[in-house]
Design a protein around this motif. Structure first.
Motif, mmCIF file in Angstrom:
data_model
loop_
_atom_site.group_PDB
_atom_site.id
_atom_site.type_symbol
_atom_site.label_atom_id
_atom_site.label_comp_id
_atom_site.label_asym_id
_atom_site.label_seq_id
_atom_site.Cartn_x
_atom_site.Cartn_y
_atom_site.Cartn_z
ATOM 1 N N ARG A 1 1.375 -1.464 -0.495
ATOM 2 C CA ARG A 1 0.121 -0.310 -0.237
ATOM 3 C C ARG A 1 1.081 1.201 -0.175
ATOM 4 N N ALA A 2 0.358 2.537 -0.664
ATOM 5 C CA ALA A 2 1.001 3.301 0.191
ATOM 6 C C ALA A 2 2.026 4.316 0.912
ATOM 7 N N LYS A 3 1.321 3.740 2.362
ATOM 8 C CA LYS A 3 1.807 3.416 3.102
ATOM 9 C C LYS A 3 2.989 2.320 3.490
ATOM 10 N N ASP A 4 3.346 1.825 2.833
ATOM 11 C CA ASP A 4 4.440 0.804 2.792
ATOM 12 C C ASP A 4 5.789 1.016 1.872
ATOM 13 N N LEU A 5 5.208 2.577 1.002
ATOM 14 C CA LEU A 5 5.990 2.205 -0.043
ATOM 15 C C LEU A 5 6.864 3.935 0.406
ATOM 16 N N PHE A 6 5.347 4.933 -0.184
ATOM 17 C CA PHE A 6 5.749 6.601 -0.302
ATOM 18 C C PHE A 6 5.743 7.176 0.981
ATOM 19 N N LEU A 7 5.781 6.975 1.674
ATOM 20 C CA LEU A 7 5.260 7.943 3.510
ATOM 21 C C LEU A 7 7.259 7.828 3.630
ATOM 22 N N LYS A 8 7.410 10.232 3.501
ATOM 23 C CA LYS A 8 8.515 10.534 3.747
ATOM 24 C C LYS A 8 7.909 11.666 4.101
ATOM 25 N N LYS A 9 9.228 12.152 4.606
ATOM 26 C CA LYS A 9 8.860 14.237 4.406
ATOM 27 C C LYS A 9 8.173 14.646 2.956
ATOM 28 N N VAL A 10 7.768 15.654 3.338
ATOM 29 C CA VAL A 10 7.109 16.352 1.402
ATOM 30 C C VAL A 10 7.605 17.972 2.013
ATOM 31 N N ARG A 11 8.157 18.396 1.071
ATOM 32 C CA ARG A 11 8.527 19.727 0.901
ATOM 33 C C ARG A 11 7.848 20.420 0.568
ATOM 34 N N PRO B 1 8.256 33.260 -0.976
ATOM 35 C CA PRO B 1 8.629 34.828 -2.286
ATOM 36 C C PRO B 1 9.509 33.721 -2.829
ATOM 37 N N LEU B 2 9.112 33.409 -4.451
ATOM 38 C CA LEU B 2 10.105 33.449 -5.004
ATOM 39 C C LEU B 2 10.987 32.835 -5.554
ATOM 40 N N GLU B 3 11.969 34.150 -4.783
ATOM 41 C CA GLU B 3 12.970 33.727 -4.435
ATOM 42 C C GLU B 3 13.786 32.355 -3.852
ATOM 43 N N ASP B 4 12.862 31.502 -2.602
ATOM 44 C CA ASP B 4 13.209 31.196 -1.546
ATOM 45 C C ASP B 4 12.278 29.796 -2.887
ATOM 46 N N VAL B 5 11.260 29.240 -3.647
ATOM 47 C CA VAL B 5 10.988 28.389 -4.895
ATOM 48 C C VAL B 5 12.623 28.439 -5.773
ATOM 49 N N LEU B 6 12.865 28.526 -6.255
ATOM 50 C CA LEU B 6 14.158 28.841 -6.212
ATOM 51 C C LEU B 6 15.634 28.724 -6.649
ATOM 52 N N ASP B 7 15.144 28.486 -4.770
ATOM 53 C CA ASP B 7 16.329 28.037 -4.314
ATOM 54 C C ASP B 7 16.402 26.901 -4.075
ATOM 55 N N VAL B 8 14.833 26.265 -3.721
ATOM 56 C CA VAL B 8 14.817 25.308 -3.479
ATOM 57 C C VAL B 8 14.755 24.505 -4.971
ATOM 58 N N ILE B 9 14.015 24.738 -6.383
ATOM 59 C CA ILE B 9 14.590 24.055 -7.046
ATOM 60 C C ILE B 9 15.388 23.650 -7.440
ATOM 61 N N ASN B 10 17.113 24.982 -7.655
ATOM 62 C CA ASN B 10 18.005 24.294 -7.918
ATOM 63 C C ASN B 10 18.803 23.335 -6.901
ATOM 64 N N GLN B 11 18.024 23.073 -5.783
ATOM 65 C CA GLN B 11 18.897 22.114 -4.723
ATOM 66 C C GLN B 11 17.658 20.989 -4.918
ATOM 67 N N VAL B 12 16.827 21.106 -5.345
ATOM 68 C CA VAL B 12 16.150 19.098 -5.360
ATOM 69 C C VAL B 12 16.098 18.531 -6.617
ATOM 70 N N ARG B 13 16.102 17.510 -6.576
ATOM 71 C CA ARG B 13 15.329 16.640 -8.043
ATOM 72 C C ARG B 13 14.228 17.007 -8.313
ATOM 73 N N TYR B 14 13.357 16.872 -7.728
ATOM 74 C CA TYR B 14 12.273 17.125 -7.952
ATOM 75 C C TYR B 14 11.533 18.244 -8.210
ATOM 76 N N THR B 15 10.008 18.859 -8.648
ATOM 77 C CA THR B 15 9.992 19.689 -9.227
ATOM 78 C C THR B 15 7.468 20.217 -8.973
ATOM 79 N N GLN B 16 7.359 19.303 -8.101
ATOM 80 C CA GLN B 16 5.798 19.558 -7.688
ATOM 81 C C GLN B 16 6.183 19.782 -6.651
#
Length: 239
Positions: free
Chosen positions: A97-107, A114-129
């Motif tokens: 089930r979802a809880k067996d495979l996909f439990l994690k802290k969500v950003r 601010p947009l500036e914070d968003v761009l900083d995070v996008i620049n650091q992580v591989r996920y985009t949503q």
């Protein structure tokens, strides 16, 4: 009777009991009724193995009602068949089930970040949503595509104005069609795969699933995981 006859009958009885529990029926319920209940419930795990289960049932009936000289089975189940029925039983009993495979802290982001914070995070992580909250209220999903659209539309503004932009303004240029939904932590991998298959056929290839502690996300702490199309190989591997 041969030893494999006894082993097969024991394995089939275990399968019977597991299916009965899965569809909330008494273990003494006729096997055909159990399969009918599973079909009504649209249990995805049992649906996946329905042909194999029908074969096991037919073989069980053959072995039960047909003997040679009253004490010798008409057929001797193979070791590989017994191993297979045990595997199917385990898949039904312990389907992931979802809880067996996909439990994690969500950003996540706050709608006033601010947009500036968003761009900083996008620049650091591989996920985009990223889920967006206004306090404890889920407002939507912020995507890197939405950020790109916002920046494209803001090209005529000065740099300071762009820097002062917030997540709220970016959400305003995201696609109007929602591309996410909330699922319970108990949702099976079979149901998850079916959701993605339907959405991809609709052309919604960036669809995401938010995993909730319970049925809904009523506050920020109810969000306990996120699943994207990039997770499909993991979903398929755990069916």
């Amino acid at each position: 009777m041969g030893s494999n006859y006894q082993r097969f009958m024991h394995a089939f009885n275990e399968l019977h009991n597991v299916i009965a529990k899965k569809v909330n029926r008494d273990p003494d319920t006729n096997f055909g009724e159990l399969m009918g209940a599973a079909a009504k419930k649209r249990d995805k795990v049992i649906e996946k193995y329905v042909d194999e289960i029908d074969f096991y049932r037919e073989l069980r009936n053959l072995l039960t009602h047909n003997t040679i000289n009253g004490d010798e089975a008409a057929a001797e189940p193979s070791n590989s068949l017994i191993k297979e029925i045990k595997m199917v039983t385990e898949k039904i009993k312990y389907s992931k089930r979802a809880k067996d495979l996909f439990l994690k802290k969500v950003r996540t982001f706050d709608i006033n970040d601010p947009l500036e914070d968003v761009l900083d995070v996008i620049n650091q992580v591989r996920y985009t949503q990223f889920p967006v909250f206004d306090g404890n209220q889920l407002e939507g999903i912020l995507s890197s595509i939405g950020v790109t659209k916002y920046l494209a539309k803001a090209m005529d503004k000065d740099l300071n104005a762009i820097k002062k932009a917030t997540v709220r303004q970016i959400l305003e240029v995201e696609d109007e069609q929602e591309f996410y939904e909330t699922i319970s932590e108990d949702t099976s991998v079979f149901d998850i795969e079916e959701i993605f298959s339907k959405r991809i056929k609709e052309g919604r290839t960036t669809y995401v699933l938010l995993v909730a502690k319970g049925e809904k996300i009523n506050k920020r702490t109810d969000l306990i995981g996120i699943i994207t199309p990039w997770d499909l190989p993991k979903i398929i591997a755990n069916k």
